[in-house]
Design a protein around this motif. Structure first.
Motif, PDB file in Angstrom:
ATOM      1  N   UNK A 618      36.982  16.847  82.053  1.00  0.00           N
ATOM      2  CA  UNK A 618      37.202  16.330  83.415  1.00  0.00           C
ATOM      3  C   UNK A 618      36.539  17.227  84.456  1.00  0.00           C
ATOM      4  N   UNK A 619      36.745  18.541  84.302  1.00  0.00           N
ATOM      5  CA  UNK A 619      36.133  19.488  85.243  1.00  0.00           C
ATOM      6  C   UNK A 619      34.622  19.390  85.188  1.00  0.00           C
ATOM      7  N   UNK A 620      34.056  19.263  83.968  1.00  0.00           N
ATOM      8  CA  UNK A 620      32.603  19.233  83.826  1.00  0.00           C
ATOM      9  C   UNK A 620      32.003  17.979  84.452  1.00  0.00           C
ATOM     10  N   UNK A 621      32.740  16.865  84.412  1.00  0.00           N
ATOM     11  CA  UNK A 621      32.213  15.634  85.014  1.00  0.00           C
ATOM     12  C   UNK A 621      31.946  15.834  86.510  1.00  0.00           C
ATOM     13  N   UNK A 622      32.925  16.385  87.241  1.00  0.00           N
ATOM     14  CA  UNK A 622      32.769  16.553  88.690  1.00  0.00           C
ATOM     15  C   UNK A 622      31.814  17.698  89.017  1.00  0.00           C
ATOM     16  N   UNK A 623      31.799  18.723  88.174  1.00  0.00           N
ATOM     17  CA  UNK A 623      30.858  19.822  88.405  1.00  0.00           C
ATOM     18  C   UNK A 623      29.413  19.358  88.227  1.00  0.00           C
ATOM     19  N   UNK A 624      29.171  18.553  87.194  1.00  0.00           N
ATOM     20  CA  UNK A 624      27.814  18.052  86.971  1.00  0.00           C
ATOM     21  C   UNK A 624      27.386  17.091  88.086  1.00  0.00           C
ATOM     22  N   UNK A 625      28.333  16.348  88.647  1.00  0.00           N
ATOM     23  CA  UNK A 625      28.002  15.467  89.777  1.00  0.00           C
ATOM     24  C   UNK A 625      27.601  16.294  91.003  1.00  0.00           C
ATOM     25  N   UNK A 626      28.360  17.383  91.232  1.00  0.00           N
ATOM     26  CA  UNK A 626      28.015  18.270  92.349  1.00  0.00           C
ATOM     27  C   UNK A 626      26.635  18.881  92.138  1.00  0.00           C
ATOM     28  N   UNK A 627      26.357  19.302  90.879  1.00  0.00           N
ATOM     29  CA  UNK A 627      25.042  19.887  90.586  1.00  0.00           C
ATOM     30  C   UNK A 627      23.926  18.865  90.808  1.00  0.00           C
ATOM     31  N   UNK A 629      23.815  16.385  92.908  1.00  0.00           N
ATOM     32  CA  UNK A 629      23.560  16.210  94.354  1.00  0.00           C
ATOM     33  C   UNK A 629      22.813  17.410  94.913  1.00  0.00           C
ATOM     34  N   UNK A 630      23.239  18.616  94.552  1.00  0.00           N
ATOM     35  CA  UNK A 630      22.593  19.817  95.065  1.00  0.00           C
ATOM     36  C   UNK A 630      21.146  19.927  94.597  1.00  0.00           C
ATOM     37  N   UNK A 631      20.922  19.627  93.308  1.00  0.00           N
ATOM     38  CA  UNK A 631      19.559  19.740  92.763  1.00  0.00           C
ATOM     39  C   UNK A 631      18.638  18.719  93.405  1.00  0.00           C
ATOM     40  N   UNK A 632      19.143  17.510  93.629  1.00  0.00           N
ATOM     41  CA  UNK A 632      18.327  16.482  94.268  1.00  0.00           C
ATOM     42  C   UNK A 632      17.977  16.886  95.700  1.00  0.00           C
ATOM     43  N   UNK A 633      18.953  17.430  96.419  1.00  0.00           N
ATOM     44  CA  UNK A 633      18.690  17.879  97.793  1.00  0.00           C
ATOM     45  C   UNK A 633      17.711  19.033  97.805  1.00  0.00           C
ATOM     46  N   UNK A 634      17.853  19.944  96.868  1.00  0.00           N
ATOM     47  CA  UNK A 634      16.953  21.088  96.785  1.00  0.00           C
ATOM     48  C   UNK A 634      15.507  20.631  96.521  1.00  0.00           C
ATOM     49  N   UNK A 635      15.352  19.693  95.563  1.00  0.00           N
ATOM     50  CA  UNK A 635      14.009  19.213  95.248  1.00  0.00           C
ATOM     51  C   UNK A 635      13.370  18.534  96.453  1.00  0.00           C
ATOM     52  N   UNK A 636      14.160  17.741  97.186  1.00  0.00           N
ATOM     53  CA  UNK A 636      13.625  17.047  98.354  1.00  0.00           C
ATOM     54  C   UNK A 636      13.185  18.036  99.433  1.00  0.00           C
ATOM     55  N   UNK A 637      13.980  19.084  99.632  1.00  0.00           N
ATOM     56  CA  UNK A 637      13.654  20.074 100.667  1.00  0.00           C
ATOM     57  C   UNK A 637      12.428  20.889 100.281  1.00  0.00           C
ATOM     58  N   UNK A 804      32.038  17.799  98.913  1.00  0.00           N
ATOM     59  CA  UNK A 804      31.856  17.848  97.468  1.00  0.00           C
ATOM     60  C   UNK A 804      32.480  19.094  96.863  1.00  0.00           C
ATOM     61  N   UNK A 805      32.240  20.239  97.502  1.00  0.00           N
ATOM     62  CA  UNK A 805      32.787  21.488  96.981  1.00  0.00           C
ATOM     63  C   UNK A 805      34.313  21.448  96.983  1.00  0.00           C
ATOM     64  N   UNK A 806      34.902  20.951  98.056  1.00  0.00           N
ATOM     65  CA  UNK A 806      36.361  20.910  98.132  1.00  0.00           C
ATOM     66  C   UNK A 806      36.940  19.980  97.058  1.00  0.00           C
ATOM     67  N   UNK A 807      36.275  18.843  96.827  1.00  0.00           N
ATOM     68  CA  UNK A 807      36.778  17.921  95.803  1.00  0.00           C
ATOM     69  C   UNK A 807      36.674  18.532  94.414  1.00  0.00           C
TER      70      UNK A 807
END
Length: 887
Positions: A618-627, A629-637, A804-807
């Motif tokens: 369960x923890x890994x599901x939400x952690x991977x979702x956060x990753x 989003x962050x990786x996609x934003x990083x690549x775009x920037x 995202x981090x808080x969730x």
């Protein structure tokens, strides 16, 4: 025959020549002097005594004029120009070589014209009008300094005490008007000024004087300069006392007319009470035996001493003329023969033939008189005298200081009106006429100054950083300043600041408060306070970034730190959840630490370890979702940085911008436009006026090729800092230039400018100014600057991913709590079964603390059990299952 005739002619010529020489060298028995002045006046009464004493002393001195007797014929001018003119012709009818007088400056103008026409010397000992110049009146001499000399002394006194503005009260005649004009000239040399003039007629009644003084009270300055002829009644002080103007805060400075009046013993003790605190000038008369002899006459004053010296000066001039063999002869003037038939019989008047010669000799006279050195300067006035500073209090008239043209002032303690010794401020702001202060009605950058809603309950409806600093500075002044703000602007665009400064210079307003830059063109019109904020012009362009560590730029430092900390926290939680049930997370401590670190960062790329626990999954599901989003934003920037933002800019500072032909934006209404065009020589067609931060952003994004777009914006640093704090994608290039400051503008020579400067310096030493700056300018940028490096434009910030981090944290903490509660439940069952077993346990400690400590240690050991054979928790679960089947 012819020979004898020639001899007789030669003898006759010789005899004639000898007789002519004898006649030429013969001194006259009597030489007449004339005098025309007002007998019944403060100066006239003393002067009449002094003139008679001088003639007597000259005739008694056998070394001067020898056997020639000097006679004086005096006529009363009755303080009237017509009577004075008649009196002058009466004296001229006595065959006088010169005329002494008059006292009145108005009459002196008329008699000087007569002297110029008939060419006889006119020597005055009391007409001090500075406009009686040698150029206009070449036969007019003056044995007393003109008023410009004592005005110079008064202005030095004003400068000594730091007053900037005065009110002049004077007689409305040649003496008063021209004397005050000289005062104005002397004040202008030191950049002081007369704020208000109060001319009073010689025959003004009490009501007109009262009304005039009442009007002056509302002006502001409290330094009054009094310039009249001697007034034995001292009416001006009686009326001022009734108007409460002889009280604390007022300053009364008088020219030497006051000392002449007081020295003539025409004032009584009651008058001195009305004069308490008045300061005046008195001509310095050196101590001498003759001076003390003359002062036995109680009406004697400085002008009487000048009259005494005048007789001696003329006597020395006559002596010089006689020694050169000049005859004293008179003849009828052709200019007066046209007057036949009138009652004056001017055609019978004989005028001195050698008036020009006598004038020349008089100008060369130099001797030490009673009143001081008698020597004429270039203006045909005697060289200036020194002055004593007198001060009146209830006990009498005191000498409190001394002034000389070369040495300046030496002053003692002065009693001011009201009896105080502390220097009066010299001006007040009447509560009925508060200070009118204009403020710009801004529509952009309203943090600095703007107008509130008129329905607001605020006192003055104006707010902003500049207003708060002004109000706090006013609190530090040692006096109260009533004021009212008036906004200037249409509310649709920011006003032109040059117009605001011009209105202050023109007297429409008393001061201007706002974000007003101190520049030379404005400083010529108004006086600025000490700058309360340092500013400078800067160049802003769309943001361009490159560098070795460009891969770190997409995230702010704060976001990077939180990101890395999240990796470690998630790894620790996963290890805790998987340690009991997953072989990959067991082993020696070193292996487990490596596993934690490797697992945390491997989630960025692939999954190296299969999780067994449902909670861990369960923890890994939400952690991977956060990753994700962050990786996609990083690549775009990163893509944005490596493509669009890597386009190079030719603008690096103001010089490169100036050399280009690109359009430039500036804030309308500020001095930037004048500076760019006049100082830097930029074409007006290149400059684009912008009114707001929205217009700044829009113009910069459009770029130099689009209509309305610009390549850069030039504006003052405080505005740009606010702009960059609220918007990303732009940056400052080059160093600030045209470093100036913001200040408060006041009318020229306003004393408030100096006092406010002192107050601003005091304010900068307190924490109050920092609080004001934080209140208005730290709404967006300051909190970030205080804790972290200020993010550059286009960087991804933590606040964008905070949800995202808080969730993710909530899910992780919940999973951990569920795991802990499950372990406690299993441990409780394990302990219950253990107590029911046959194996006896060691006796428990009687202490509750020790029992709790043992219980926690057992729980930790229970959780750390890592195989199914020895796992107590699994045994507990199996036993529970068998019990259920049997039942």
């Amino acid at each position: 025959m012819g020979l004898s005739t020639g001899k007789s002619v030669a003898i006759t010529a010789l005899i004639v020549a000898i007789l002519m020489v004898l006649v030429r060298c013969q001194r006259p028995q009597v030489i007449n002097l004339g005098a025309v002045f007002t007998f019944d006046s403060v100066i006239g009464r003393a002067a009449k005594v002094a003139l008679e004493a001088a003639v007597s002393d000259v005739n008694a001195d056998t070394s001067l004029l020898k056997e020639t007797e000097l006679r004086l014929f005096m006529e009363d001018s009755s303080c009237n120009v017509v009577h004075g003119s008649f009196a002058a012709f009466e004296v001229l009818g006595k065959e006088v070589v010169a005329i002494i007088g008059p006292i009145s400056s108005s009459l002196a103008h008329t008699l000087s014209d007569i002297a110029k026409g008939l060419k006889f010397p006119l020597v005055s000992f009391a007409a001090t009008d500075p406009t009686l110049s040698a150029l206009q009146f070449p036969f007019f001499l003056r044995t007393t300094p003109d008023d410009s000399h004592q005005m110079s002394a008064l202005v030095d006194l004003i400068d000594f005490y730091g007053w900037k503005e005065v009110i002049s009260v004077y007689s409305d005649d040649e003496l008063g008007r021209n004397g005050v004009s000289a005062l104005d000239d002397e004040l202008d040399k030191k950049r002081f000024r007369i704020s208000y003039k109060v001319p009073l007629s010689l025959h003004s009644d009490e009501k007109s004087v009262t009304d005039a003084l009442n009007r002056s009270k509302s002006i502001g300055p409290r330094v009054y300069i009094l310039h009249f002829g001697p007034d034995p009644l001292l009416r001006i002080f009686t009326i001022a006392q009734k108007l409460q103007m002889m009280t604390s805060g007022y300053v009364w400075l008088a020219t030497d007319w006051l000392s002449v009046t007081l020295d003539s013993s025409l004032s009584n003790k009651g008058a001195l009470k009305r004069l308490e605190g008045v300061v005046g000038l008195r001509q310095h008369i050196p101590e001498s035996i003759k001076m003390r002899q003359l002062k036995r006459n109680m009406s004697m004053n400085a002008y009487a001493f000048h009259a005494y010296d005048t007789v001696w000066m003329i006597a020395y001039g006559i002596e010089k003329m006689l020694k050169e063999g000049v005859n004293i002869t008179f003849s009828h003037s052709k200019k007066l023969t046209h007057s036949q038939g009138n009652k004056l019989h001017l055609e019978k008047v004989k005028i001195f033939n050698r008036g020009e010669v006598l004038l020349e000799k008089l100008l060369k006279v130099s001797f030490a008189g009673i009143a001081g050195q008698v020597r004429f300067g270039s203006g045909r006035n005697v060289t200036g005298c020194d002055y004593e500073i007198i001060n009146v209090d209830r006990t009498g008239v005191h000498n409190v200081g001394f002034w000389s043209k070369t040495g300046g002032f030496s002053l003692g303690n002065i009693t001011w009106p009201g009896g105080g010794r502390e220097k009066p401020r010299g001006w007040v702001i009447d509560a009925a006429n508060p200070l009118k202060i204009v403020v710009p009605k801004r529509v952009s950058f309203v943090e600095f100054v703007t107008e509130e809603d008129k329905n607001s309950s605020s006192h003055h409806h104006i707010k902003g950083l500049c207003i708060d600093i002004f109000i706090e500075a006013l609190k530090l002044l040692p006096y109260n300043v009533p004021y009212k703000f008036e906004s200037f602007g249409d509310g649709h665009s920011s006003p032109n600041y040059s117009k605001i400064i011009q209105m202050v210079s023109d007297g429409v307003y008393d001061a201007a408060v706002g974000d007003i830059a101190i520049v030379p063109t404005r400083s010529r019109l108004v006086d600025f306070s000490q700058p309360y904020a340092s500013t400078g012009l800067v160049v802003v362009i769309p943001y361009v970034h490159s560098g070795t560590w460009i891969f770190l730029r997409p995230f702010t430092t704060q976001l990077w730190c939180v990101f890395l900390a999240s990796f470690l926290c998630i790894s620790v939680v996963i290890w805790i959840l998987e340690h009991r049930v997953n072989e990959d997370f067991r082993g020696p401590p070193r292996r487990q630490i490596i596993t934690i670190i490797f697992f945390s960062f491997s989630t960025l790329f692939k999954r190296n370890h299969e999780t067994v626990s449902n909670l861990a999954r369960l923890v890994m599901i939400f952690w991977l979702f956060l990753l994700m989003v962050l990786i996609a934003s990083y690549k775009a920037e990163v893509t944005s940085i490596l493509t669009v933002q890597q386009l190079p800019s030719a603008i690096t500072d103001i010089d490169s911008l100036r050399a280009s032909e690109l359009p430039i934006g500036y804030q309308s209404g500020t001095f930037t436009f004048e500076y760019l065009t006049n100082s830097l020589g930029m074409a007006r067609s290149r400059l684009v006026a912008l009114d707001s931060t929205e217009a700044y952003e829009r113009a910069l994004k459009l770029g130099p090729t689009a209509l309305g777009g610009v390549a850069a914006i030039v504006d003052e640093l405080p505005y740009i800092e606010l702009f960059l704090a609220e918007r990303s994608g732009f940056k400052i290039v080059g160093e600030p230039f045209m470093n100036r400051g913001w200040g408060f503008a006041f009318k020229r020579d306003s004393p408030l400018a100096i006092d406010m400067s002192t107050a601003i310096l005091k304010l900068t030493e307190t924490r109050k100014q920092k609080k004001i700056l934080k209140k208005w300018l730290c709404k967006t940028s300051c909190p970030e600057k205080s804790g972290w490096n200020h993010p550059e434009p286009n960087q991804l910030r933590l606040k964008g991913f905070k949800g995202l981090f808080l969730f993710c944290i909530a899910i992780t903490v919940s999973a951990f709590l569920v795991f802990v509660l499950r372990m406690i439940r299993q441990f409780v069952r394990y302990r219950r079964n253990e107590r029911a077993s046959l194996t006896p346990r060691a006796s428990l400690s009687s202490s509750p603390t020790l029992r709790l400590r043992e219980w926690v240690l057992d729980l930790v050991e229970f959780i750390r059990s890592d195989d199914s054979n020895n796992n107590p928790s699994q045994a507990v679960e199996l036993q529970a299952d068998s019990e259920v089947r049997q039942s």
